[in-house]
Structures are given as C-alpha cells and as structure tokens.
Write a protein that holds these residues in place. Structure first.
Motif, PDB file in Angstrom:
ATOM      1  N   TYR A  15      45.871  52.940  51.064  1.00  0.00           N
ATOM      2  CA  TYR A  15      46.679  51.764  50.762  1.00  0.00           C
ATOM      3  C   TYR A  15      45.917  50.691  49.991  1.00  0.00           C
ATOM      4  O   TYR A  15      46.470  50.067  49.082  1.00  0.00           O
ATOM      5  N   VAL A  16      44.659  50.470  50.322  1.00  0.00           N
ATOM      6  CA  VAL A  16      43.880  49.467  49.592  1.00  0.00           C
ATOM      7  C   VAL A  16      43.751  49.825  48.109  1.00  0.00           C
ATOM      8  O   VAL A  16      43.933  48.956  47.238  1.00  0.00           O
ATOM      9  N   PRO A  17      43.482  51.086  47.743  1.00  0.00           N
ATOM     10  CA  PRO A  17      43.397  51.419  46.308  1.00  0.00           C
ATOM     11  C   PRO A  17      44.707  51.246  45.553  1.00  0.00           C
ATOM     12  O   PRO A  17      44.696  51.225  44.316  1.00  0.00           O
ATOM     13  N   MET A  18      45.838  51.133  46.274  1.00  0.00           N
ATOM     14  CA  MET A  18      47.115  50.975  45.579  1.00  0.00           C
ATOM     15  C   MET A  18      47.190  49.676  44.792  1.00  0.00           C
ATOM     16  O   MET A  18      48.013  49.536  43.890  1.00  0.00           O
ATOM     17  N   TYR A  19      46.304  48.726  45.114  1.00  0.00           N
ATOM     18  CA  TYR A  19      46.282  47.489  44.338  1.00  0.00           C
ATOM     19  C   TYR A  19      45.907  47.768  42.890  1.00  0.00           C
ATOM     20  O   TYR A  19      46.292  47.023  41.976  1.00  0.00           O
ATOM     21  N   GLY A  20      45.189  48.870  42.671  1.00  0.00           N
ATOM     22  CA  GLY A  20      44.801  49.228  41.309  1.00  0.00           C
ATOM     23  C   GLY A  20      45.973  49.610  40.427  1.00  0.00           C
ATOM     24  O   GLY A  20      45.827  49.686  39.201  1.00  0.00           O
ATOM     25  N   LEU A  21      47.156  49.854  41.025  1.00  0.00           N
ATOM     26  CA  LEU A  21      48.345  50.159  40.226  1.00  0.00           C
ATOM     27  C   LEU A  21      48.724  48.992  39.329  1.00  0.00           C
ATOM     28  O   LEU A  21      49.500  49.155  38.386  1.00  0.00           O
ATOM     29  N   ARG A  22      48.175  47.837  39.613  1.00  0.00           N
ATOM     30  CA  ARG A  22      48.406  46.655  38.776  1.00  0.00           C
ATOM     31  C   ARG A  22      47.992  46.929  37.330  1.00  0.00           C
ATOM     32  O   ARG A  22      48.585  46.371  36.393  1.00  0.00           O
ATOM     33  N   LEU A  23      47.010  47.806  37.140  1.00  0.00           N
ATOM     34  CA  LEU A  23      46.513  48.093  35.795  1.00  0.00           C
ATOM     35  C   LEU A  23      47.591  48.698  34.905  1.00  0.00           C
ATOM     36  O   LEU A  23      47.529  48.578  33.680  1.00  0.00           O
ATOM     37  N   ALA A  24      48.585  49.366  35.500  1.00  0.00           N
ATOM     38  CA  ALA A  24      49.629  50.007  34.701  1.00  0.00           C
ATOM     39  C   ALA A  24      50.479  48.984  33.956  1.00  0.00           C
ATOM     40  O   ALA A  24      51.138  49.332  32.971  1.00  0.00           O
ATOM     41  N   PHE A  25      50.453  47.743  34.401  1.00  0.00           N
ATOM     42  CA  PHE A  25      51.296  46.702  33.795  1.00  0.00           C
ATOM     43  C   PHE A  25      50.479  45.608  33.110  1.00  0.00           C
ATOM     44  O   PHE A  25      51.030  44.608  32.684  1.00  0.00           O
ATOM     45  N   TYR A  26      49.157  45.812  33.030  1.00  0.00           N
ATOM     46  CA  TYR A  26      48.287  44.805  32.414  1.00  0.00           C
ATOM     47  C   TYR A  26      47.330  45.473  31.433  1.00  0.00           C
ATOM     48  O   TYR A  26      46.978  46.651  31.591  1.00  0.00           O
ATOM     49  N   ASN A  27      46.914  44.723  30.427  1.00  0.00           N
ATOM     50  CA  ASN A  27      45.886  45.183  29.505  1.00  0.00           C
ATOM     51  C   ASN A  27      44.528  44.992  30.171  1.00  0.00           C
ATOM     52  O   ASN A  27      44.047  43.860  30.317  1.00  0.00           O
ATOM     53  N   TYR A  28      43.934  46.067  30.611  1.00  0.00           N
ATOM     54  CA  TYR A  28      42.704  45.977  31.395  1.00  0.00           C
ATOM     55  C   TYR A  28      41.539  45.529  30.526  1.00  0.00           C
ATOM     56  O   TYR A  28      41.319  46.041  29.423  1.00  0.00           O
ATOM     57  N   ASN A  29      40.794  44.587  31.065  1.00  0.00           N
ATOM     58  CA  ASN A  29      39.589  44.087  30.412  1.00  0.00           C
ATOM     59  C   ASN A  29      38.444  44.200  31.421  1.00  0.00           C
ATOM     60  O   ASN A  29      38.457  43.524  32.452  1.00  0.00           O
ATOM     61  N   PRO A  30      37.437  45.050  31.162  1.00  0.00           N
ATOM     62  CA  PRO A  30      36.344  45.239  32.133  1.00  0.00           C
ATOM     63  C   PRO A  30      35.635  43.945  32.500  1.00  0.00           C
ATOM     64  O   PRO A  30      35.157  43.798  33.625  1.00  0.00           O
ATOM     65  N   ARG A  31      35.558  43.012  31.572  1.00  0.00           N
ATOM     66  CA  ARG A  31      34.869  41.752  31.857  1.00  0.00           C
ATOM     67  C   ARG A  31      35.625  40.912  32.878  1.00  0.00           C
ATOM     68  O   ARG A  31      35.029  40.186  33.665  1.00  0.00           O
ATOM     69  N   GLU A  32      36.959  41.015  32.875  1.00  0.00           N
ATOM     70  CA  GLU A  32      37.779  40.208  33.783  1.00  0.00           C
ATOM     71  C   GLU A  32      38.110  40.929  35.085  1.00  0.00           C
ATOM     72  O   GLU A  32      38.598  40.310  36.027  1.00  0.00           O
TER      73      GLU A  32
ATOM     74  N   LEU B  68      39.880  43.680  37.843  1.00  0.00           N
ATOM     75  CA  LEU B  68      41.257  44.022  38.205  1.00  0.00           C
ATOM     76  C   LEU B  68      42.176  42.815  38.180  1.00  0.00           C
ATOM     77  O   LEU B  68      43.383  42.934  37.959  1.00  0.00           O
ATOM     78  N   MET B  69      41.638  41.636  38.439  1.00  0.00           N
ATOM     79  CA  MET B  69      42.457  40.427  38.505  1.00  0.00           C
ATOM     80  C   MET B  69      42.755  39.849  37.133  1.00  0.00           C
ATOM     81  O   MET B  69      43.634  39.002  36.992  1.00  0.00           O
ATOM     82  N   GLY B  70      42.042  40.328  36.121  1.00  0.00           N
ATOM     83  CA  GLY B  70      42.215  39.760  34.789  1.00  0.00           C
ATOM     84  C   GLY B  70      43.145  40.574  33.927  1.00  0.00           C
ATOM     85  O   GLY B  70      43.867  41.457  34.374  1.00  0.00           O
ATOM     86  N   GLY B  71      43.135  40.271  32.628  1.00  0.00           N
ATOM     87  CA  GLY B  71      43.969  40.990  31.679  1.00  0.00           C
ATOM     88  C   GLY B  71      45.309  40.312  31.455  1.00  0.00           C
ATOM     89  O   GLY B  71      45.801  39.563  32.309  1.00  0.00           O
ATOM     90  N   THR B  72      45.891  40.559  30.308  1.00  0.00           N
ATOM     91  CA  THR B  72      47.193  39.981  29.979  1.00  0.00           C
ATOM     92  C   THR B  72      48.314  40.940  30.377  1.00  0.00           C
ATOM     93  O   THR B  72      48.152  42.163  30.343  1.00  0.00           O
ATOM     94  N   PHE B  73      49.453  40.378  30.747  1.00  0.00           N
ATOM     95  CA  PHE B  73      50.587  41.180  31.194  1.00  0.00           C
ATOM     96  C   PHE B  73      51.141  41.998  30.034  1.00  0.00           C
ATOM     97  O   PHE B  73      51.414  41.477  28.957  1.00  0.00           O
ATOM     98  N   ALA B  74      51.326  43.315  30.254  1.00  0.00           N
ATOM     99  CA  ALA B  74      51.796  44.213  29.195  1.00  0.00           C
ATOM    100  C   ALA B  74      53.168  44.806  29.493  1.00  0.00           C
ATOM    101  O   ALA B  74      53.734  45.485  28.633  1.00  0.00           O
ATOM    102  N   GLY B  75      53.675  44.573  30.691  1.00  0.00           N
ATOM    103  CA  GLY B  75      54.986  45.118  31.040  1.00  0.00           C
ATOM    104  C   GLY B  75      54.974  46.642  31.075  1.00  0.00           C
ATOM    105  O   GLY B  75      54.070  47.263  31.635  1.00  0.00           O
ATOM    106  N   PHE B  76      55.983  47.258  30.433  1.00  0.00           N
ATOM    107  CA  PHE B  76      56.101  48.711  30.429  1.00  0.00           C
ATOM    108  C   PHE B  76      55.535  49.315  29.139  1.00  0.00           C
ATOM    109  O   PHE B  76      55.940  50.407  28.726  1.00  0.00           O
TER     110      PHE B  76
END
Length: 330
Positions: free
Chosen positions: A64-81, A83-91
């Motif tokens: 369940y804790v790793p499920m927070y990583g599903l956030r990446l599917a809707f955001y432009n992932y930036n390694p510097r920022e 999991l909490m960073g990145g701009t919203f990309a939608g679908f």
C-alpha cells in the motif's frame, strides 16, 4: 425459560406498566457506545489481532505504501524534485501509450500469452487432480503427486536454461526433431512454448488444492455410486466434479485478476531479437521504457493501466460467478 437463558437476559420495567420486559445481553451490547464495543472486541480477539499484526504491517509497507508512486502517472517526473514535485500532466502518458504504434502489438501479445496460460493452467490441474484421485494405491498416488509438483520448485532461470538446452538446434533433445531450425527464434512458436512449459512446471502444485477438496468427499458416496453401477467416469462426473466446483469458482475469480499479468522473468529470459515481435508484453515493455529508458511517468501510466484492466476483470468475474453459482470472494 432455561437457567442459561435466564443468566443471559436482564429484566427491565415496561414503560406502560404492563409488566417486565426481557432484554437480551446481546441487544444491550449492540446499544453500547462505540468505544465500549472496541474495548470488548480487543479483549476477546486481542491475541488474534496481535498474531496478524506482522502480516498486516508487511502488506501495508510493501503493497500500500508504494501505491503513492502512482502519482507519477499523472505528473511529469523530475528527479531533482522527487515524487512530490513535477508539473501536472493529466492523462498525457495514457494517451501517449494508446496512440503509440506498440500498443496494439503489446496488448495482443499479452492477452494471447496470458489467456492461453490462464485457460490451460486452470484446466490441466483439475484434470490431473481427478486422475490422481482415482488411483487406488496410496504409494503410487504419493509418487505421482511428488513427481508432478517437484518442477514447481525449480527457479525460472533454470527452467529457461533447460528450455534452451532441449530446443537447441541439432543438439537438443527436442531440437533434433527439427534439424536446422531454432524453435525459440520462431515468433509463432513463442506462445505455445511459454504456456506448455508453464503448465508443466506448475500443474502438480496447482492441483494440490483440488486434491484437498476431493479428500473431503464422503466415502459412502463412492460406495453408493458403485452399488448403483457407476464406473470411474460416472464417479468423476457425479461425485468428484460437484465437490470441487466451489473451489473451482473461487480460483477462477482470483485468476481472472491476473489476465494481463504475464510473468516478467520468464518472458524476458526467453526473448531474443528474432521472437521479439511475439514476446514483447506489457511487463517487459514497462521495464524497457521505465528502467532502461528512464521514462518513469510513462512506465507508471502503463503499469496503472495494466492494474485497472486486471481489477475490472476480477470484479466482472466475481459478479458473474455470484449470479451464476452464488460463489464469490466479496
């Protein structure tokens, strides 16, 4: 009223004055405050909760804790920022996958391999369990069970190595039957090679649960059927199969939740440049895109799509089974 019943009831005055009213302790317990109910529950089942706590912590931490990583599917992932960073990309990444030229091929390969493995890997253990159950000698039955479920404990790497050795052109035990032809390099043969070896490896292990269900059959049913003139096929049809049907229904529902889950390790190890057109599935494509290609958001979107499809089939199979045979897991 018996003495035990008297001790389990409380007498209260009726509001109308017509006489006493008997109120069960069970009714009083239901009317108790929530905090009192929780305390009573843990006093009664505290040991069971304590025994289950390590397993619940393990599931929570690794499922369940790793499920927070599903956030990446809707955001432009930036390694510097992170999991909490990145701009919203939608679908965006879902659309990218659906419109890519690989979508149809990958989904087709995954469904073809998975369905063949699901169907044959579901039917063969049932047939094997029914056949083993008809063996009269206990020693022979134990020997057959041991021989059939031992391959389950062989690692995937060893299994694929054995496949390569047996199918090796001109030198392999099976490859000699097809001189000059590399069976693993043939894209059309990849699916049958996969599910045949998969069934061979796990059929003995998967039939154990059906043998356990068959062991609960009352021997008087067999004797009565034999007196009526039933042969072995009639015993299987009218005694054995009805006994294992509830187990079959539950396992079918659970297997439907893995429609698109083709084993990554075995497919990846069996892949080569010649059969890639038929062996590239969602799990291996996600690995290439996410880990090797560093497209983490895109790979997460593909993985989430895979999970949602599996969940849909699981719920659908549960609904159909519940309406058809009143068997369900939820």
């Amino acid at each position: 009223m018996s003495a035990s019943r008297k001790t389990a009831a409380t007498t209260a005055a009726a509001p109308s004055g017509d006489g006493p009213v008997v109120v069960d302790n069970i009714q009083l317990a239901k009317q108790a405050p929530l905090g009192v109910k929780i305390v009573r529950h843990f006093k009664r089942y505290g040991a069971l909760w304590l025994m289950s706590l390590p397993a619940m912590c393990f599931i929570a931490l690794f499922a369940y804790v790793p499920m927070y990583g599903l956030r990446l599917a809707f955001y432009n992932y930036n390694p510097r920022e992170g999991l909490m960073g990145g701009t919203f990309a939608g679908f965006k990444y879902f659309n990218q996958f659906f419109k890519s030229g690989m979508f149809t091929n990958i989904l087709g390969n995954t469904l073809r391999i998975s369905l063949w493995t699901l169907v044959m890997g579901f039917i063969c253990p049932i047939i094997l369990a029914l056949l083993i159950n008809q063996i009269g000698s206990t020693k022979i039955k134990s020997f057959v069970q041991t021989v059939t479920y031992l391959p389950h404990f062989i690692s995937t790497v060893v299994i694929v190595t054995m496949i390569n050795i047996f199918l090796s052109p001109n030198t392999g035990m099976i490859g000699r039957l097809f001189p000059g032809k590399n069976l693993l390099a043939d894209a059309d043969l990849f699916t049958p090679l996969y599910w045949i070896t998969e069934v061979w490896q796990h059929v003995g292990w998967n039939c154990i649960i059906y043998l356990a269900a068959l062991s609960s059959v009352d021997l008087a049913l067999y004797e009565a059927a034999k007196i009526d003139g039933a042969g072995r096929l009639q015993l299987i049809r009218y005694v054995d199969i009805p006994t294992i049907l509830p187990t079959v229904g539950i396992l079918l529902i659970m297997n439907m939740g893995n429609v698109l889950n083709v084993g990554f390790e075995k497919v990846f190890l069996m892949q080569n440049s010649m059969n890639l057109s038929a062996s590239e599935v969602i799990s291996t494509y996600t690995y290439r895109i996410g880990i090797l290609g560093n497209q983490f958001s895109y790979a997460t979107a593909i993985g989430l799509f895979n999970t949602l499809v599996n969940f849909f089939f699981l719920v659908l199979a549960n609904i159909i089974s519940k309406k058809a045979s009143d068997t369900s897991i939820f």
